[in-house]
Write an enzyme that holds these catalytic residues in place. Structure first.
Site: not given
Ligand SMILES: C[S@@+](CC[C@H](N)C(=O)[O-])C[C@H]1O[C@@H](n2cnc3c(N)ncnc32)[C@H](O)[C@@H]1O
Lengths: 303, 202
Positions: A108-110, A112, A131, A158, A231
């Site tokens: 979810a991070a950051p 949006s 996240d 995770d 993306c």
């Molecule tokens: C594309 S970004 C998400 C952007 C977010 N959905 C937004 O709209 O602001 C992908 C995110 O996945 C997280 N991530 C990567 N591996 C993960 C895991 N195994 N479990 C949970 N989060 C994970 C990363 O820390 C990163 O913040």
């Protein structure tokens, strides 16, 4: 154009238009935060400041603004807007969350999309924003609070082996997997996006993507909807992931209605063919709608 | 994203702790790293010093005229010493989550202090202790500056600061109050409590 993108010549029609679009910087867009304001008020406040803010043709709540710094304006200070790329607003639209439901935002991070989902739910019901990265989660909390979101619970785990233990529910109504990815689609915004690109990374990240999407299918109620988005253009991170999850879990890919021009998912890559239903996924290329690049698929959990 | 995402409000400027501890010594101690739901009323409290939902609702009403029904569909939680959170709906008592809704109010000190985010979300319903600022004053406030404002003859303490946005103009009279944040008014001075990460030069 970045050389990595050459590998998509076989799958992108009008490759020259694609290559040219990737080079152009991306215009700024902001999403109106309907928890705290409406489009009219935001536009009037921008007008007050001498900034043109035009609704985009396909999403009236997404405004194209003629400033590089929408963050230092009154609408931003008040939490009435969130700077967000146009394509980034698509997964919540495909997810179609309803007020009162319980939604899982697995990566979810950051925030949006978390905050967009909360707004679509009128800040009622529950969005569980998770996240793995604590630093990015603090950015999510900052954004959620600035935008006035009160229906989010934030967890730091995770997503691959997520447990619903601390929550009041034992399954989700819908889930979004906005997966970590190689980020090729963000080149217009961030020209350095592919500096550390490698085939090895593709293999690693597609493992994570598959595992998170599987967990999301398992944690969502029968008949519930799960949206998968990235993306990137890489089939290894898109159709390949869907194909594996279709094999492993009880679910199917469904038709989706997106408000912009898209291309179907591809059924063959690098000598491997995929389940034909991956065609229902949407590929979004920069030259189609003057946006960043994106991929989004909607799945339905089997009964 | 800005560099500073923390909305941890700076140390309260007029903090004096230990106002109204309950007389009963059979109350538990507050566990500061866990979220706990506020008890409905003071009589039902089980944790020392923790305010009840009823007290929180009357505080908003007495201080700002915000009706208790505003929070009808929200629950309140404490995590940390006196730091309250507001959550849409209810949930299980979770031990391992990072946030539940949004931070709303700092209690367990003589003068309770609402957060910037909470008043930006709910402050439009306030009917008193709202100070209306002109454009120049609003800009200083948003930048985090303190300023002398002599005209205020209401209560001292924490006020809701507001301005008109969009501004009212001669041909278009649709100016509407927009909430800026929380100001601390003492001795003719309005101190901005906008947290660092939310300050802006406008
Ligand atoms: C594309 S970004 C998400 C952007 C977010 N959905 C937004 O709209 O602001 C992908 C995110 O996945 C997280 N991530 C990567 N591996 C993960 C895991 N195994 N479990 C949970 N989060 C994970 C990363 O820390 C990163 O913040």
């Amino acid at each position: 154009m970045h050389e990595v993108l050459e590998r998509y010549r076989p799958i992108v029609d009008e490759f020259d238009a694609f290559a040219a679009a990737v080079e152009r910087p991306l215009g700024k867009t902001v999403r109106v935060n309907t928890i705290k304001a409406d489009v009219e008020r935001v536009r009037a406040a921008f007008e007050d400041a001498g900034i043109a803010a035009e609704p985009t043709a396909w999403n009236p709540e997404l405004l194209a603004v003629d400033t590089d710094g929408p963050g230092s304006t009154w609408p931003a200070f008040h939490g009435w807007i969130h700077s967000q790329e146009a394509v980034s607003t698509l997964p919540p639209i495909a997810l179609d969350p309803q007020p009162g439901e319980t939604i899982w935002d697995a990566c979810a991070a950051p925030g949006s999309k978390t905050t967009q989902i909360a707004a679509m739910m009128d800040d009622e019901g529950r969005v569980v924003a998770n996240d793995r990265n604590m630093g990015r989660l603090s950015a999510l909390r900052f954004n959620a609070e600035r935008l006035g979101v009160t229906n989010a619970i934030v967890t730091n785990r995770d997503a691959r082996n997520y447990s619903l233990d601390p929550l009041a529910v034992d399954e989700f109504d819908r889930a979004l997997v906005d997966a970590p990815c190689s980020g090729e689609g963000t080149l217009r915004k961030n020209p350095a996006a592919l500096d550390s690109w490698s085939e090895g990374f593709l293999a690693d990240v597609s493992g994570v993507q598959t595992d998170v999407l599987q967990r999301a299918i398992q944690a969502t109620k029968p008949g519930g909807r799960v949206v998968y988005s990235t993306c990137t253009y890489a089939p290894e991170e898109n159709e390949t992931v869907l194909d594996r999850v279709l094999d492993a879990e009880n679910c199917r890919i469904v038709e989706q209605e997106l408000p912009i021009e898209t291309r179907p998912g591809i059924t063959e890559w690098d000598g491997t063919s995929f389940d034909p239903s991956v065609e229902r996924a949407a590929r979004i290329y920069p030259h189609l709608n003057d946006t960043g690049g994106f991929f989004v698929a909607t799945l339905e959990v089997g009964a | 994203m800005s560099d500073d995402h923390s909305d941890a409000d700076d140390a309260p400027p007029i903090a004096t702790d230990g106002g109204s501890s309950p007389s009963a010594d059979d109350l538990d101690e507050n566990v500061s790293h866990r979220f706990d739901r506020l008890a409905p009323t003071d009589a039902e409290r089980t944790v020392e010093g923790r305010p009840s939902r009823a007290t929180v609702l009357s505080w908003w009403e007495e201080r700002f005229g915000i009706p208790p029904a505003t929070f009808e569909n929200h629950t309140f939680w404490e995590k940390g010493n006196g730091k309250l959170w507001v959550l849409a709906g209810d949930d299980a008592d979770p031990s391992e989550v990072e946030a539940m809704g949004a931070t709303v109010l700092r209690t367990r000190q003589e003068h309770w202090k609402p957060t910037t985010d909470a008043v930006q979300r709910f402050g439009h319903l306030a009917t008193k202790n709202v100070i209306d600022l002109d454009l120049a004053e609003a800009e200083r406030f948003a930048a985090g500056e303190d300023q002398d404002i002599e005209r205020w003859d209401g209560d001292w303490g924490y006020l809701i600061a507001a301005h008109e946005l969009p501004r009212e103009t001669a041909d278009d009279a649709d100016g509407e109050r927009a909430i800026l944040g929380v100001g601390l008014y003492v001795h003719g001075e309005l101190r901005s409590t906008v947290p660092k990460g939310r300050r802006r030069d406008l």
